[in-house]
Design an enzyme around this catalytic site. Structure first.
Site, PDB file in Angstrom:
ATOM      1  N   HIS A 202      24.216 -50.140 -92.342  1.00 50.86           N
ATOM      2  CA  HIS A 202      23.344 -50.870 -91.322  1.00 50.86           C
ATOM      3  C   HIS A 202      23.248 -52.108 -91.418  1.00 50.86           C
ATOM      4  O   HIS A 202      22.806 -52.766 -90.586  1.00 50.86           O
ATOM      5  CB  HIS A 202      22.236 -49.750 -91.363  1.00 50.86           C
ATOM      6  CG  HIS A 202      21.206 -50.482 -92.390  1.00 50.86           C
ATOM      7  ND1 HIS A 202      20.190 -51.537 -92.064  1.00 50.86           N
ATOM      8  CD2 HIS A 202      21.066 -50.327 -93.721  1.00 50.86           C
ATOM      9  CE1 HIS A 202      19.486 -51.898 -93.252  1.00 50.86           C
ATOM     10  NE2 HIS A 202      20.160 -51.028 -94.447  1.00 50.86           N
ATOM     11  N   CYS A 324      12.314 -55.934 -97.946  1.00 49.88           N
ATOM     12  CA  CYS A 324      11.498 -55.234 -99.005  1.00 49.88           C
ATOM     13  C   CYS A 324      10.309 -55.719 -99.501  1.00 49.88           C
ATOM     14  O   CYS A 324       9.300 -55.477-100.137  1.00 49.88           O
ATOM     15  CB  CYS A 324      12.482 -54.940-100.193  1.00 49.88           C
ATOM     16  SG  CYS A 324      13.886 -54.100 -99.700  1.00 49.88           S
TER      17      CYS A 324
END
Length: 377
Positions: A202, A324
């Site tokens: 991705h 993240c």
């Protein structure tokens, strides 16, 4: 309001031709690749075709490509698999850099709980892990070094070939998380001289939920997922044929247009940096003195919170760092590792362009960022 997407390092859209390639395997060719009848053989052949395409992009052999669910699983398989491999009695020490992705850091923390030792090779202030920094922390018990190929926040490209020379001289395995580099820059295995390399689909226009691990021929790994023995016995589970086909198609596109795309993206990135720096006094581009990914701009703006600035620009999709860690004012491990103060890190944003970014979007993004910064003064 038309959204300007400048967070391609977080994820990319699926390329239209990739969608077209994978669609038949969601509908007509739905067979299990382990089945011997026609539908199963069609799935199996499609998977092997995708394996060939990724192997070509990396300059590897087909038998050295193991498909996974993404970069995180690939990192886990590489690190846990090598360190837990049966018959390996050389000790239990692993070296990682001070700014690895959590999917590298957390497996090493798991191994620490099992009694393994972990050391950090810290990057310099330019965002480069020097070979000497790796060599300093090696011990007689070191089995593996894991250094990312390109940093996901500031884009700096690590000197893997030189680090590999240190590893070879000490009979140590070298793994690299290449999630941010594969499909953007040249990542040929023999040039990097790595033993294990992780891929995330991705990050270069394939779907989420598919990736791969290059495993150098002859290297033994302990599987992380046990079961029926698919993927050369290293990754059990019925293959996600449609996603694997999509990854293979994305590899073919990248193989054909990588250099042209890199030139275009670096031009857009540099235009954006120049416009912001010319209007915001003391703005600073991070990693500027080092080789960087062509699409990545990490820039520190004075006297503001990056989160607050981006919250003022709903038209712009961007981040303060890794996806993240985005959404907080905490200092990211990357920015801390290169010596940033908390105040500097607080004012840092990451802007990453991609295949579909236009010059008009860059002009508008610069205007929005500059305007938001000025309004916060």
């Amino acid at each position: 309001m038309r959204q300007i997407y400048l967070d391609y390092n977080a994820t990319t859209p699926i390329a239209p031709s990739v969608v077209e390639a994978m669609t038949p395997f969601l509908t007509e060719h739905f067979g299990n690749a382990s089945s011997s009848y026609a539908r199963g053989r069609a799935a199996s052949e499609a998977i092997e075709d995708a394996r060939m395409r990724l192997a070509s992009l990396l300059g590897a052999n087909q038998e050295e490509i193991v498909f996974t669910s993404g970069g995180s699983e690939s990192n886990n398989l590489a690190i846990k698999g090598a360190m837990l491999a049966s018959g390996n009695d050389r000790g239990g020490h692993i070296v990682i850099s001070g700014f690895e992705h959590p999917s590298v850091v957390q497996p090493t923390r798991f191994l620490e709980r099992l009694g393994f030792d972990v050391s950090l090779a810290e990057p310099d202030r330019f965002g480069i892990v020097q070979p000497e920094a790796v060599e300093r922390v090696l011990t007689d018990e070191t089995r593996m070094v894991s250094i990312m190929h390109a940093n996901n926040e500031i884009g700096t490209i690590q000197p893997l070939r030189q680090i590999a020379e240190v590893c070879r001289a000490n009979d140590v395995l070298l793994h690299t998380d290449a999630s941010q580099s594969v499909g953007k820059i040249r990542t040929m295995i023999d040039e990097l001289n790595v033993d294990l390399l992780s891929v995330a689909g991705h990050k270069f226009y394939a779907p989420k939920g598919v990736g791969a691990l290059f495993v150098r021929e002859g290297l033994e790994l302990e599987p992380v997922i046990h079961g029926a023995g698919q993927e050369f016995g290293l990754r059990a589970g019925t293959e996600n044929t449609a996603a694997i086909v999509a990854l293979g198609k994305a590899c073919s596109i990248a193989f054909q247009c990588m250099d042209e795309a890199a030139d275009r993206m670096s031009s857009l990135r540099d235009t954006l940096a120049t416009q912001i720096c010319s209007s915001v006094p003391h703005a600073h581009v991070n990693g500027l003195q080092a080789p960087r990914l062509p699409n990545t701009l990490s820039i520190t703006l004075p006297r503001i919170s990056g989160n607050e600035l981006l919250n003022r620009i709903p038209e712009l999709s961007a981040s303060t760092g890794s996806a993240c860690h985005s959404g907080t004012d905490d200092v990211s491990p990357t920015l801390h590792a290169i010596g940033m103060t908390a105040e500097q890190a607080r004012g840092t944003i990451r802007l990453s362009v991609g295949w579909y970014t236009s010059g008009e979007e860059i002009e508008r993004a610069a205007e929005l960022i500059i305007g938001a910064w000025e309004s916060m003064q």
